[in-house]
Design a protein around this motif. Structure first.
Motif: not given
Length: 127
Positions: A6-31
């Motif tokens: 899991c990763v935490d994300i906010s307005e300081f992370q823009q342009g996130i490729n959620f599909n790539k993040m998921k395929s890299d093994g990140i299954k959850a986000v805390i927004i």
């Protein structure tokens, strides 16, 4: 219990490729839903991050960044958080981020009271 990356994300992370993040093994986000006492302090990327994470079927939690220095402020922050998330479906908790330098002087007992008030207010809304 299964381990979930899991990763935490906010307005300081823009342009996130959620599909790539998921395929890299990140299954959850805390927004980050926002910060402070007012719903006008909603994170500018909250809606976009939520929508994009949902579209990838990721698990979602949210956090609220605190500046509270009293239990009254904590309750205002909880109400602002609830207004910003607007009854969205969450798979994980609402987290309360107490780490601001302005809070370090408050001490453990006061910070505990602040955290408890935030959590109690959130729980009353069935989160």
């Amino acid at each position: 219990m299964a381990k979930v990356s899991c990763v935490d994300i906010s307005e300081f992370q823009q342009g996130i490729n959620f599909n790539k993040m998921k395929s890299d093994g990140i299954k959850a986000v805390i927004i980050r839903a926002g910060y402070g006492r007012e719903s006008s302090q909603k994170d500018s990327m909250f809606e976009s991050h939520y929508k994009n994470a949902k579209s990838e079927n990721m698990m979602i939690g949210v956090y609220w960044y605190s500046y509270a220095d009293s239990v009254g402020d904590a309750e205002k922050e909880a109400k602002a958080c609830l207004e910003c998330i607007n009854n969205k479906s969450l798979d994980m908790p609402i987290y309360y981020d107490l780490e601001d330098n302005s809070q370090t002087k408050l001490g453990k007992a006061k910070l505990t009271e602040i955290a408890e008030r935030f959590c109690e207010t959130i729980k009353k809304s069935n989160y």
